[in-house]
Design a protein around this motif. Sequence first.
Motif, mmCIF file in Angstrom:
data_model
loop_
_atom_site.group_PDB
_atom_site.id
_atom_site.type_symbol
_atom_site.label_atom_id
_atom_site.label_comp_id
_atom_site.label_asym_id
_atom_site.label_seq_id
_atom_site.Cartn_x
_atom_site.Cartn_y
_atom_site.Cartn_z
ATOM 1 N N THR A 40 -4.539 4.585 -4.460
ATOM 2 C CA THR A 40 -5.359 4.623 -3.446
ATOM 3 C C THR A 40 -6.146 3.214 -3.068
ATOM 4 O O THR A 40 -7.012 3.183 -4.056
ATOM 5 C CB THR A 40 -5.984 5.729 -2.919
ATOM 6 O OG1 THR A 40 -5.049 6.916 -2.843
ATOM 7 C CG2 THR A 40 -6.687 5.649 -1.354
ATOM 8 N N GLN A 45 0.942 4.026 -2.743
ATOM 9 C CA GLN A 45 0.669 5.577 -2.737
ATOM 10 C C GLN A 45 1.739 6.285 -3.425
ATOM 11 O O GLN A 45 1.253 7.437 -3.841
ATOM 12 C CB GLN A 45 0.667 5.949 -1.321
ATOM 13 C CG GLN A 45 -0.473 5.091 -0.262
ATOM 14 C CD GLN A 45 -0.161 5.296 1.055
ATOM 15 O OE1 GLN A 45 0.663 5.878 1.421
ATOM 16 N NE2 GLN A 45 -1.016 4.539 1.909
ATOM 17 N N THR A 51 -8.967 1.388 -0.671
ATOM 18 C CA THR A 51 -9.747 1.659 0.487
ATOM 19 C C THR A 51 -10.838 0.643 0.495
ATOM 20 O O THR A 51 -11.735 0.174 -0.446
ATOM 21 C CB THR A 51 -10.518 2.904 0.471
ATOM 22 O OG1 THR A 51 -9.510 3.812 0.370
ATOM 23 C CG2 THR A 51 -11.155 3.201 1.698
ATOM 24 N N GLU A 93 -8.233 -5.019 2.237
ATOM 25 C CA GLU A 93 -7.540 -4.005 1.806
ATOM 26 C C GLU A 93 -6.067 -4.048 1.643
ATOM 27 O O GLU A 93 -5.669 -3.923 0.381
ATOM 28 C CB GLU A 93 -7.758 -2.684 2.806
ATOM 29 C CG GLU A 93 -7.222 -1.619 2.338
ATOM 30 C CD GLU A 93 -7.440 -0.285 3.200
ATOM 31 O OE1 GLU A 93 -8.554 0.020 3.679
ATOM 32 O OE2 GLU A 93 -6.456 0.387 3.818
ATOM 33 N N ALA A 110 0.723 -1.291 -0.067
ATOM 34 C CA ALA A 110 0.144 -0.102 -0.030
ATOM 35 C C ALA A 110 0.949 1.084 0.114
ATOM 36 O O ALA A 110 0.542 2.215 -0.567
ATOM 37 C CB ALA A 110 -0.965 -0.085 1.286
#
Length: 368
Positions: free
Chosen positions: A151, A146, A153, A338, A142
């Motif tokens: 992203t 970024q 979520t 996630e 993650a």
Amino acid sequence: MAGSSFGTLFRMTTWGESHGKGIGVVVDGCPAGLSLCEEDIQVYLDRRKPGQSKFTTARNEGDTVEILSGVFEGKTTGTPISLLVRNQDQRSRDYSEIASYYRPGHADYTFDAKYGFRDYRGGGRSSGRETTGRVAAGAIAAKALQTLGITVTAYTKEIGGICVSEEKFDLALCGQNRLYMPDAEAARKAEELLTQKMSEMDSVGGIVECIATGVLAGIGETVFEKLDANLAKAILSIGAVKGFEIGDGFAAAKSFGSENNDAFCMRDGAVAKKSNHAGGILGGMSDGDTIVLRAAFKPTASIAKQQDTVNRDGEEIEISIKGRHDPIIVPRAVVVVETMTAAALFDMILMGMGSRMDKIKEFYGGKR
């Protein structure tokens, strides 16, 4: 035991048992130069750890992560990253009784059938505690995503049939209730249902939805390494997940081609879609739109209500499971979905970097 590794280039291997000394993961293939510290990982583990509300197990674990290798002076070195979380609140005595019988909905019977032996303390490798390592590894993915403007979520979409309303959807609300639901009213109703089922010594299932934004078109392969296929493997490998879908998913089977097809258009000088029934993936590759996936979780298998089963001697018996268990898996599973999505997506991005000769020349030529 085979099958403890996931990924091709960005590869994680989890290890440890629920009631062992610790649990962790080794991440291989993370590029050098990524800024990374224990705090980057801890924020994800804090979302997964137990004891945060009455709807999670009372097991008291700090889940503090230690980086043992692969990071120097705050950056990844390109070598394997080893992460450790020590177990601190095991109560193996709570599980001594189940050594002689098979709990309904658990892997007890299948472990015995495969190995002729099993670690009955909390389920061993089949315990939800194994996801600690996944979350730690996925947190690294993650962080890498970024830096690319991507992203990921996840949030609770549905609990016990109580679904988030599209009209009341607000991601900011997820952190304001104990169920990670982006709808305050749905969260309230779901809490009432959970409280009722807890009093009845029962459990509840639900659905986690996950979205990934900022993914460029063309990530994924066209046959056996489809992006959606690898996402499915990542999510379905999570314990208690019994269903998976992309975009409209099973609802697409009830629609017509004229309804399900996403019409293309030009938007701000670029190719775009007027709708997103496909969930951001066409032909196994990302299409530049938001990737939308869902995971259906069964109710927690460990319940105090009396159940029928058999023991290892082949006798039919009645049991009531003791110990500390979540009445619902979904809220703590949100971050697992996630981070596994992030890991699968970053792995596919790395795999796709060699798909075009002009891009290879551009990269290699820039090194001269």
